[in-house]
Design an enzyme around this catalytic site. Structure first.
Site, short mmCIF file in Angstrom:
data_model
loop_
_atom_site.label_atom_id
_atom_site.label_comp_id
_atom_site.label_asym_id
_atom_site.label_seq_id
_atom_site.Cartn_x
_atom_site.Cartn_y
_atom_site.Cartn_z
N GLY A 86 -6.56 3.38 16.00
CA GLY A 86 -5.33 3.38 15.21
C GLY A 86 -4.56 4.66 15.42
CG ASP A 112 -9.66 8.83 20.60
OD1 ASP A 112 -9.15 7.88 21.23
OD2 ASP A 112 -9.87 9.95 21.10
CG ASP A 141 -7.70 -0.40 -1.30
OD1 ASP A 141 -7.21 0.56 -0.69
OD2 ASP A 141 -7.58 -1.58 -0.90
CD GLU A 143 -3.24 0.43 0.37
OE1 GLU A 143 -2.77 1.45 -0.17
OE2 GLU A 143 -4.45 0.17 0.38
CG ASP A 149 -7.53 2.97 4.66
OD1 ASP A 149 -7.49 1.76 4.95
OD2 ASP A 149 -7.27 3.40 3.53
CG ASN A 172 -9.74 2.12 1.43
OD1 ASN A 172 -8.65 2.69 1.37
ND2 ASN A 172 -9.83 0.80 1.43
#
Length: 311
Positions: free
Chosen positions: A103, A121, A222, A40, A125, A171
């Site tokens: 994350g 919190d 994506d 990615e 992505d 995303n």
């Protein structure tokens, strides 16, 4: 395109409505690993060095200009990094999926030193910078029946403002060349959002949201990126291809990964143009055919946009 590519027996047949799109077949450009790595986050710095990562092992890589042998820079074990972007001050901004409930965003030097983490919190992505020093990010949570994700704006002094809520796994995120249109892919609802931003850059203009495209098939859209003509490139996860749209969200083409008809390299995750070129790089891996993890290359419809990080 060969008609056999549309056979219902193929693992990812091209939907009928997309079979007549202008189609280009990508070529192998760089083999990253014999292992199946969830690649990615393709991103270039001012020198032309390419940075990218693999999600589940957490390794951040670099590839020098003209090179074909990636170098492992550092590892973010257990953090599940999902993208890397480069601030114009040279720091890496690495999105963290964490435990998929919490994350964050890791900010560090290119060698991994000087780390600090913000937005803990959120399940961050992807991000895209704006020229005022702020950025937008996607909060990658929510399902098709319980949309709890969203898109947020973060100012240069790190004040967080929601832009859109009630989304199913938002995303990829991209910003138009004039910074007035925000694009967001909603993976778990198979949708592409086009958001007209108000002058403040953090709220939506009146009647400013629409879904110009609904995707078909498994799994969903994506990461995404734009070129200098404001065309948008969207990676189709588990489909081994990238779709292209014009500035209004109409589909104008697609880029196919070779071997996709036999089930190879289907996990296409991120398209990105190399600076000052029309070279579109696409990262993917092959969990079914065991052909490893690769970056493929194709010719885009326009040259790369000179984004905020290069100004």
């Amino acid at each position: 395109m060969n008609a056999s590519a549309h056979s219902p027996g193929k693992p990812a047949p091209i939907p009928p409505s997309e079979q007549n799109l202008l189609t280009r077949v990508a070529e192998p450009w760089c083999k990253v690993s014999d292992e199946v790595l969830q690649l990615e986050g393709l991103c270039f710095d001012r020198r032309g060095t390419l940075y990218f990562l693999e999600v589940f092992g957490g390794t951040v890589f670099s590839l020098e200009p003209g090179g074909r042998t990636p170098k492992a820079l550092f590892r973010l074990a257990g953090m599940n990094p999902a993208s890397v972007k480069i601030h114009r001050n040279g720091q890496l901004y690495i999105s963290l999926l964490g435990d998929f409930k919490q994350g964050g965003l890791l900010i560090c030097n290119p060698d991994g030193s000087g780390r600090r983490t913000i937005l803990q919190d959120y399940v961050v992505d992807d991000i895209v910078f704006a020229s005022d020093g702020g950025f937008y990010f996607t909060h990658f949570v929510g399902s098709s029946c319980e949309p709890t994700g969203g898109v947020f704006h973060v100012s240069a002094d790190e004040v967080v403002t929601p832009v859109m809520r009630n989304m199913a796994g938002p995303n990829g995120v991209a910003l138009s060349t004039d910074e007035r249109v925000l694009w967001v892919t909603e993976t778990n609802a198979n949708r592409l959002h086009r958001i007209d931003l108000a002058a403040d850059g953090k709220t939506i203009a009146p009647y400013g949201t629409c879904v110009p495209y609904h995707f078909t098939g498994y799994h969903g859209p994506d990461s995404c990126s734009i070129d200098s003509d404001d065309n948008l490139y969207v990676a189709m996860y588990y489909q081994g291809r990238v779709m292209a749209f014009n500035r209004y969200g109409f589909p104008i083409g697609q880029f196919l990964i070779p071997g996709r008809d036999e089930g190879h390299h289907l996990l296409t995750t991120h398209p990105m143009l190399a600076p000052d070129s029309r070279q579109l790089l696409i990262c993917t891996n092959d969990p079914v055919g065991q052909k490893g993890s690769w970056i493929f290359s194709a010719e885009a419809f326009a040259k790369a946009h000179k984004t905020y990080q290069f100004t």
